[in-house]
Scaffold this motif. Structure first.
Motif, PDB file in Angstrom:
ATOM      1  N   TYR A 198      35.436  32.817  34.884  1.00  0.00           N
ATOM      2  CA  TYR A 198      36.894  32.118  36.090  1.00  0.00           C
ATOM      3  C   TYR A 198      37.199  32.201  37.081  1.00  0.00           C
ATOM      4  O   TYR A 198      36.732  33.682  37.782  1.00  0.00           O
ATOM      5  CB  TYR A 198      38.456  32.386  34.946  1.00  0.00           C
ATOM      6  CG  TYR A 198      37.982  31.595  33.472  1.00  0.00           C
ATOM      7  CD1 TYR A 198      38.566  30.979  33.234  1.00  0.00           C
ATOM      8  CD2 TYR A 198      37.541  32.733  32.706  1.00  0.00           C
ATOM      9  CE1 TYR A 198      38.470  30.446  32.133  1.00  0.00           C
ATOM     10  CE2 TYR A 198      37.557  32.489  30.887  1.00  0.00           C
ATOM     11  CZ  TYR A 198      38.406  31.079  30.602  1.00  0.00           C
ATOM     12  OH  TYR A 198      38.141  30.807  29.542  1.00  0.00           O
ATOM     13  N   ASP A 199      37.685  31.409  37.208  1.00  0.00           N
ATOM     14  CA  ASP A 199      37.912  32.028  38.971  1.00  0.00           C
ATOM     15  C   ASP A 199      39.889  32.719  38.877  1.00  0.00           C
ATOM     16  O   ASP A 199      39.586  33.014  38.265  1.00  0.00           O
ATOM     17  CB  ASP A 199      38.249  30.823  40.259  1.00  0.00           C
ATOM     18  CG  ASP A 199      39.604  29.706  39.615  1.00  0.00           C
ATOM     19  OD1 ASP A 199      39.899  29.365  38.532  1.00  0.00           O
ATOM     20  OD2 ASP A 199      40.078  28.572  40.016  1.00  0.00           O
ATOM     21  N   ALA A 200      39.897  32.945  40.091  1.00  0.00           N
ATOM     22  CA  ALA A 200      40.851  33.877  40.203  1.00  0.00           C
ATOM     23  C   ALA A 200      42.278  33.415  39.539  1.00  0.00           C
ATOM     24  O   ALA A 200      43.378  33.975  38.683  1.00  0.00           O
ATOM     25  CB  ALA A 200      41.836  33.634  41.571  1.00  0.00           C
ATOM     26  N   ARG A 201      42.350  31.835  40.065  1.00  0.00           N
ATOM     27  CA  ARG A 201      43.893  31.294  38.912  1.00  0.00           C
ATOM     28  C   ARG A 201      43.085  30.867  37.289  1.00  0.00           C
ATOM     29  O   ARG A 201      44.221  30.499  36.414  1.00  0.00           O
ATOM     30  CB  ARG A 201      43.866  29.729  39.201  1.00  0.00           C
ATOM     31  CG  ARG A 201      44.661  30.757  41.003  1.00  0.00           C
ATOM     32  CD  ARG A 201      44.841  29.077  41.492  1.00  0.00           C
ATOM     33  NE  ARG A 201      43.742  28.113  41.910  1.00  0.00           N
ATOM     34  CZ  ARG A 201      43.383  27.459  42.205  1.00  0.00           C
ATOM     35  NH1 ARG A 201      44.576  26.470  41.999  1.00  0.00           N
ATOM     36  NH2 ARG A 201      42.087  26.469  42.124  1.00  0.00           N
ATOM     37  N   ALA A 202      42.261  31.250  36.581  1.00  0.00           N
ATOM     38  CA  ALA A 202      41.474  30.585  35.697  1.00  0.00           C
ATOM     39  C   ALA A 202      41.417  29.550  35.195  1.00  0.00           C
ATOM     40  O   ALA A 202      42.203  28.791  34.147  1.00  0.00           O
ATOM     41  CB  ALA A 202      42.696  31.488  34.671  1.00  0.00           C
ATOM     42  N   SER A 203      41.480  28.809  36.702  1.00  0.00           N
ATOM     43  CA  SER A 203      41.923  26.680  36.256  1.00  0.00           C
ATOM     44  C   SER A 203      40.274  26.239  35.796  1.00  0.00           C
ATOM     45  O   SER A 203      40.227  25.285  35.595  1.00  0.00           O
ATOM     46  CB  SER A 203      42.667  26.185  37.256  1.00  0.00           C
ATOM     47  OG  SER A 203      42.129  26.506  38.425  1.00  0.00           O
ATOM     48  N   CYS A 204      38.935  26.994  36.947  1.00  0.00           N
ATOM     49  CA  CYS A 204      37.828  26.345  37.047  1.00  0.00           C
ATOM     50  C   CYS A 204      37.381  27.514  36.179  1.00  0.00           C
ATOM     51  O   CYS A 204      37.138  28.769  36.557  1.00  0.00           O
ATOM     52  CB  CYS A 204      37.445  26.378  38.405  1.00  0.00           C
ATOM     53  SG  CYS A 204      35.942  26.025  38.477  1.00  0.00           S
ATOM     54  N   LEU A 205      36.405  26.903  35.471  1.00  0.00           N
ATOM     55  CA  LEU A 205      35.058  27.802  34.558  1.00  0.00           C
ATOM     56  C   LEU A 205      33.662  27.792  35.089  1.00  0.00           C
ATOM     57  O   LEU A 205      33.387  26.266  34.729  1.00  0.00           O
ATOM     58  CB  LEU A 205      35.224  27.545  33.441  1.00  0.00           C
ATOM     59  CG  LEU A 205      34.475  28.199  32.397  1.00  0.00           C
ATOM     60  CD1 LEU A 205      34.692  29.583  32.129  1.00  0.00           C
ATOM     61  CD2 LEU A 205      34.542  27.651  30.979  1.00  0.00           C
ATOM     62  N   TYR A 206      33.325  29.044  35.562  1.00  0.00           N
ATOM     63  CA  TYR A 206      32.191  28.935  36.022  1.00  0.00           C
ATOM     64  C   TYR A 206      31.017  29.055  35.224  1.00  0.00           C
ATOM     65  O   TYR A 206      30.879  29.627  34.718  1.00  0.00           O
ATOM     66  CB  TYR A 206      31.656  29.482  37.908  1.00  0.00           C
ATOM     67  CG  TYR A 206      32.667  29.209  39.191  1.00  0.00           C
ATOM     68  CD1 TYR A 206      31.998  28.057  39.361  1.00  0.00           C
ATOM     69  CD2 TYR A 206      34.150  29.857  38.480  1.00  0.00           C
ATOM     70  CE1 TYR A 206      33.317  27.754  40.699  1.00  0.00           C
ATOM     71  CE2 TYR A 206      34.374  29.248  39.896  1.00  0.00           C
ATOM     72  CZ  TYR A 206      34.353  28.259  40.584  1.00  0.00           C
ATOM     73  OH  TYR A 206      34.843  27.993  41.701  1.00  0.00           O
ATOM     74  N   LEU A 207      29.751  28.169  34.738  1.00  0.00           N
ATOM     75  CA  LEU A 207      29.154  28.429  33.858  1.00  0.00           C
ATOM     76  C   LEU A 207      27.480  28.624  34.915  1.00  0.00           C
ATOM     77  O   LEU A 207      26.993  27.671  35.381  1.00  0.00           O
ATOM     78  CB  LEU A 207      28.804  27.204  33.431  1.00  0.00           C
ATOM     79  CG  LEU A 207      30.526  26.755  32.162  1.00  0.00           C
ATOM     80  CD1 LEU A 207      29.985  25.639  31.062  1.00  0.00           C
ATOM     81  CD2 LEU A 207      30.410  27.901  31.392  1.00  0.00           C
ATOM     82  N   SER A 208      26.915  29.541  34.773  1.00  0.00           N
ATOM     83  CA  SER A 208      25.362  29.719  35.332  1.00  0.00           C
ATOM     84  C   SER A 208      24.485  29.520  34.098  1.00  0.00           C
ATOM     85  O   SER A 208      23.863  30.140  33.631  1.00  0.00           O
ATOM     86  CB  SER A 208      24.914  30.789  36.070  1.00  0.00           C
ATOM     87  OG  SER A 208      24.390  31.218  37.015  1.00  0.00           O
TER      88      SER A 208
END
Length: 184
Positions: free
Chosen positions: A107-117
């Motif tokens: 998650y980013d710092a605000r937990a609004s974007c999820l990064y999937l690698s």
């Protein structure tokens, strides 16, 4: 008498040296049975079973696979477990390339974007753009239905770099609401 004491002393020194060498190389471990263990499992780390719905667009309709997973309390671990199950099922259904697997979910710092690698791009350049869009839409639908957090967008990465596809622009995060409006 002198010979026996020298032989005994040299045997004790040899045994002590072997035991000391094994102890310092962690081949031999001494533990006090009355001492409290220093490596205890955190009491806040609990797993609970949950049935999740994995969504796939196949044969011009939504298909759902249900599976039970063990989820941790951490939102990051939950996202990773759920999406690893989705990728595993997607590989089994030949929905994504065979060697494609999810490495990390952050998650980013605000937990609004999820990064999937992923290890490999889940978008197959041999498939049509429509089928690749439906792969993304299936992933987004699975995220919407299973991950209990207010995620607004998802960024797909390959080996922790931005996913590149000649037909679909993936340089910006995708909205979790999806690209198209389909009713399940």
């Amino acid at each position: 008498m002198q010979y026996k004491s020298v032989a005994l002393l040299s045997m004790l020194a040899t045994i002590g040296g072997v035991v000391g060498y094994g102890y310092f190389n962690e081949w031999i471990i001494f533990r006090n049975p009355w001492a409290t263990p220093s490596h205890t499992v955190l009491s806040s780390f609990h797993l609970h079973k949950k049935e999740i719905q994995l969504s796939f667009w196949r044969h011009h309709a939504w298909h759902c696979e249900y599976t039970t997973v063990r989820l941790a309390e951490s939102l990051q671990e939950q996202a990773l477990t759920i999406l690893q199950a989705w990728f595993h099922e997607a590989v089994q259904l030949d929905f994504v390339p065979r060697s494609c697997a999810l490495e990390t979910a952050l998650y980013d710092a605000r937990a609004s974007c999820l990064y999937l690698s992923c290890t490999l791009s889940p978008l197959d350049t041999q498939k049509s753009t429509y089928k690749n869009l439906m792969v993304l839409e299936s992933l987004l639908k699975t995220i919407r239905e299973n991950i209990p957090h207010h995620i607004q967008s998802v960024q797909l990465l390959v080996n922790h770099t931005v996913l590149e596809n000649p037909y679909i622009v993936c340089t910006k995060p995708m909205p979790v609401s999806g690209f198209i409006t389909l009713h399940s």
